[in-house]
Design an enzyme around this catalytic site. Structure first.
Site, PDB file in Angstrom:
ATOM      1  CG  ASP A 142      -2.284  -0.037   0.832  1.00  0.00           C
ATOM      2  OD1 ASP A 142      -2.280   1.417   0.043  1.00  0.00           O
ATOM      3  OD2 ASP A 142      -3.336   0.022   1.607  1.00  0.00           O
ATOM      4  N   GLY A 167      15.237  -3.652   5.648  1.00  0.00           N
ATOM      5  CA  GLY A 167      16.662  -4.426   4.896  1.00  0.00           C
ATOM      6  C   GLY A 167      17.493  -5.121   5.790  1.00  0.00           C
ATOM      7  CD  GLU A 190       8.884   1.027  10.836  1.00  0.00           C
ATOM      8  OE1 GLU A 190       9.970   0.665   9.685  1.00  0.00           O
ATOM      9  OE2 GLU A 190       8.719   2.093   9.680  1.00  0.00           O
TER      10      GLU A 190
END
Length: 276
Positions: A142, A167, A190
């Site tokens: 989104d 990452g 998160e």
């Protein structure tokens, strides 16, 4: 070139990485890296893959991505309307049919770097997908969500607006974030530091998960670190450690397992995946 050849070339030259530069890259390494980036986009190799009921991280692929940065020069990217300056190209700049051929919808200004895989029938709103990421089929990424380098996203996963999936390249981590099939990640969540979301799990809005975050099952008082069990529904919480006064630590709380009502609220909308 095939995977064993590329792996051998990358692992052989990795110890000499500080000697390499855009002007001194051996032809064999250039070929191996170009093969790797293409294979990552096609999804035939992945930073991490399921094998025998476990997830196995391919360190040589992470090394290859880092070498790809090392041996490339920054250069102008873009079109007559927008410009960037970077070492890594963006996908679909050469062919207007690129995403149509892959049966995806990509809403501008979504940004997908080279070396990222996006599965068929996925919808990418204006988001950012970094090199080495893997996104499965029929996903929704989104608006303003970010998918970090090497993150592994399964099929039919919804990453809500403003969510961040960490990452592995900087800071360097051995295991990427892994989000299995049929998961839902709420707005502004998160998920970082190699956290693993089990199949069908649901994160409510604003859940922050790192490798040291306590994930407490409200019914059993069991504590998890770095992984969310399958079908768990997780909300933000606070933990009050004993003998620490009034200091509260952020945590996540498993409040229940996914039921029909939950799935109806967070399920994938197939209408949004009709391409014609």
């Amino acid at each position: 070139m095939d995977a064993p050849q590329a792996r051998d070339t990358i692992e052989t030259l990795w110890p000499r990485r500080m000697e390499l530069s855009p002007g001194t890259s051996p032809p064999a390494l250039t070929e191996a890296l170009e093969w790797l980036i293409q294979a990552l986009e096609e999804g035939t190799v992945r930073v991490a893959s399921p094998a025998g009921g476990q997830w196995v991280t391919s360190g040589w692929i992470q090394q290859g991505i880092l070498l790809y940065f090392k041996v490339r020069n920054s250069r102008p990217l873009g079109s007559s309307e927008q410009y960037w300056y970077d070492k890594i190209p963006l996908q679909s700049r050469e062919s207007p049919e690129y995403w149509e051929q892959r049966s995806c919808r990509v809403v501008p200004p979504a940004t997908i770097r080279a070396g990222a895989h996006v599965g068929a029938h996925s919808v990418l709103m204006p988001c950012y997908v970094n090199i080495g990421a893997y996104i499965g089929e029929s996903c929704l990424i989104d608006t303003w969500a970010t998918i970090g380098s090497g993150a592994q996203i399964g099929n039919r996963v919804h990453i809500s607006g403003g969510a961040g999936i960490g990452g592995v390249l900087e800071p360097v981590q051995s295991r990427p974030v892994i989000i299995e099939d049929d998961c839902f990640v709420g707005a502004r969540c998160e998920v970082a530091e190699g956290v693993h979301l089990g199949r069908g799990s649901v994160l409510a809005m604003g859940v922050f998960l790192g490798s040291s975050t306590r994930i407490i099952d409200r019914e059993t008082n069991q504590v998890f670190y770095g992984s969310v069990p399958e079908q768990a529904v997780v909300v933000p919480g606070v933990h009050l450690p004993g003998n620490h006064g009034s200091v509260a630590l952020q945590c996540a709380v498993i409040v229940k397992r996914v039921d029909t009502a939950t799935r109806n609220k967070v399920g994938i909308n197939t209408i949004l995946r009709d391409l014609p």
